[in-house]
Design a protein around this motif. Structure first.
Motif, PDB file in Angstrom:
ATOM      1  N   ARG A  44       0.934  -1.223   0.062  1.00 24.37           N
ATOM      2  CA  ARG A  44      -0.079   0.025  -0.021  1.00 24.37           C
ATOM      3  C   ARG A  44       0.899   1.025   0.112  1.00 24.37           C
ATOM      4  O   ARG A  44       0.020   2.413  -0.187  1.00 24.37           O
ATOM      5  CB  ARG A  44      -1.010   0.036   1.281  1.00 24.37           C
ATOM      6  CG  ARG A  44      -0.376   0.023   2.352  1.00 24.37           C
ATOM      7  CD  ARG A  44      -1.239   0.241   3.550  1.00 24.37           C
ATOM      8  NE  ARG A  44      -0.635  -0.114   4.731  1.00 24.37           N
ATOM      9  CZ  ARG A  44      -0.724  -0.857   5.607  1.00 24.37           C
ATOM     10  NH1 ARG A  44      -1.904  -1.742   5.494  1.00 24.37           N
ATOM     11  NH2 ARG A  44      -0.235  -1.037   6.804  1.00 24.37           N
ATOM     12  N   TYR A  45       2.012   1.205   0.279  1.00 26.94           N
ATOM     13  CA  TYR A  45       3.004   2.500   0.251  1.00 26.94           C
ATOM     14  C   TYR A  45       3.647   2.550  -1.048  1.00 26.94           C
ATOM     15  O   TYR A  45       4.651   3.569  -1.201  1.00 26.94           O
ATOM     16  CB  TYR A  45       3.862   2.376   1.372  1.00 26.94           C
ATOM     17  CG  TYR A  45       3.316   2.375   2.715  1.00 26.94           C
ATOM     18  CD1 TYR A  45       2.308   3.634   3.095  1.00 26.94           C
ATOM     19  CD2 TYR A  45       3.481   1.400   3.684  1.00 26.94           C
ATOM     20  CE1 TYR A  45       2.143   3.494   4.365  1.00 26.94           C
ATOM     21  CE2 TYR A  45       2.677   1.382   4.878  1.00 26.94           C
ATOM     22  CZ  TYR A  45       2.135   2.411   5.194  1.00 26.94           C
ATOM     23  OH  TYR A  45       1.357   2.575   6.449  1.00 26.94           O
ATOM     24  N   LEU A  46       3.474   1.548  -1.939  1.00 21.57           N
ATOM     25  CA  LEU A  46       4.232   1.702  -3.422  1.00 21.57           C
ATOM     26  C   LEU A  46       3.923   3.131  -4.085  1.00 21.57           C
ATOM     27  O   LEU A  46       4.841   3.906  -4.437  1.00 21.57           O
ATOM     28  CB  LEU A  46       4.237   0.705  -4.186  1.00 21.57           C
ATOM     29  CG  LEU A  46       4.922  -0.498  -3.625  1.00 21.57           C
ATOM     30  CD1 LEU A  46       4.611  -1.655  -4.656  1.00 21.57           C
ATOM     31  CD2 LEU A  46       6.328  -0.207  -3.857  1.00 21.57           C
ATOM     32  N   ILE A  47       2.534   3.246  -4.144  1.00 20.94           N
ATOM     33  CA  ILE A  47       2.342   4.617  -4.948  1.00 20.94           C
ATOM     34  C   ILE A  47       2.457   5.742  -4.339  1.00 20.94           C
ATOM     35  O   ILE A  47       3.023   6.645  -4.911  1.00 20.94           O
ATOM     36  CB  ILE A  47       0.585   4.192  -5.420  1.00 20.94           C
ATOM     37  CG1 ILE A  47       0.805   3.006  -6.540  1.00 20.94           C
ATOM     38  CG2 ILE A  47       0.206   5.338  -6.170  1.00 20.94           C
ATOM     39  CD1 ILE A  47      -0.714   2.706  -6.739  1.00 20.94           C
ATOM     40  N   PRO A  48       2.013   6.063  -3.010  1.00 18.60           N
ATOM     41  CA  PRO A  48       2.404   7.127  -2.431  1.00 18.60           C
ATOM     42  C   PRO A  48       3.819   7.434  -2.341  1.00 18.60           C
ATOM     43  O   PRO A  48       4.349   8.622  -2.538  1.00 18.60           O
ATOM     44  CB  PRO A  48       1.872   6.842  -1.037  1.00 18.60           C
ATOM     45  CG  PRO A  48       0.960   5.993  -1.130  1.00 18.60           C
ATOM     46  CD  PRO A  48       1.420   5.060  -2.156  1.00 18.60           C
ATOM     47  N   SER A  49       4.859   6.382  -2.259  1.00 15.20           N
ATOM     48  CA  SER A  49       6.070   6.642  -2.348  1.00 15.20           C
ATOM     49  C   SER A  49       6.788   7.113  -3.586  1.00 15.20           C
ATOM     50  O   SER A  49       7.650   8.006  -3.878  1.00 15.20           O
ATOM     51  CB  SER A  49       7.121   5.551  -1.704  1.00 15.20           C
ATOM     52  OG  SER A  49       6.814   4.362  -2.480  1.00 15.20           O
ATOM     53  N   ILE A  50       6.135   6.506  -4.816  1.00 13.52           N
ATOM     54  CA  ILE A  50       6.442   7.080  -6.035  1.00 13.52           C
ATOM     55  C   ILE A  50       5.929   8.297  -6.250  1.00 13.52           C
ATOM     56  O   ILE A  50       6.615   9.330  -6.921  1.00 13.52           O
ATOM     57  CB  ILE A  50       5.709   6.100  -7.152  1.00 13.52           C
ATOM     58  CG1 ILE A  50       6.590   4.939  -7.065  1.00 13.52           C
ATOM     59  CG2 ILE A  50       5.958   6.730  -8.538  1.00 13.52           C
ATOM     60  CD1 ILE A  50       5.611   3.689  -7.600  1.00 13.52           C
ATOM     61  N   VAL A  51       4.612   8.867  -6.124  1.00 11.74           N
ATOM     62  CA  VAL A  51       4.092  10.277  -6.140  1.00 11.74           C
ATOM     63  C   VAL A  51       5.179  11.229  -5.382  1.00 11.74           C
ATOM     64  O   VAL A  51       5.395  12.474  -5.586  1.00 11.74           O
ATOM     65  CB  VAL A  51       2.956  10.136  -5.640  1.00 11.74           C
ATOM     66  CG1 VAL A  51       2.349  11.418  -5.464  1.00 11.74           C
ATOM     67  CG2 VAL A  51       1.806   9.306  -6.613  1.00 11.74           C
ATOM     68  N   GLY A  52       5.171  10.686  -4.032  1.00 12.08           N
ATOM     69  CA  GLY A  52       6.392  11.658  -2.916  1.00 12.08           C
ATOM     70  C   GLY A  52       7.511  11.854  -3.753  1.00 12.08           C
ATOM     71  O   GLY A  52       8.107  13.119  -3.890  1.00 12.08           O
TER      72      GLY A  52
END
Length: 66
Positions: A44-52
């Motif tokens: 679940r943290y893959l996409i937010p980390s990419i966006v960040g």
């Protein structure tokens, strides 16, 4: 228009170092999640980390280019 971007970049130049730190943290979170996740629920943290990382990279590039 470029002059306005230059003025904005001068006002937010103090955010250059935080952008680098945030980008490095986002990249580290991405790699940690990528290598340690076993199930799709732990991804679940893959996409937010990419966006960040992308936001940090674009902020740093804006400050440096203008």
């Amino acid at each position: 228009m470029i002059d306005q971007f230059h003025k904005v970049a001068l006002k937010i130049r103090f955010l250059k170092i935080p952008a680098i730190v945030c980008g490095a943290a986002s990249l580290a979170l991405f790699l940690f999640t990528l290598f340690t996740s076993n199930t799709h629920e732990s991804d679940r943290y893959l996409i937010p980390s990419i966006v960040g990382f992308i936001w940090s990279l674009s902020s740093y590039a804006f400050i440096e280019n203008f």
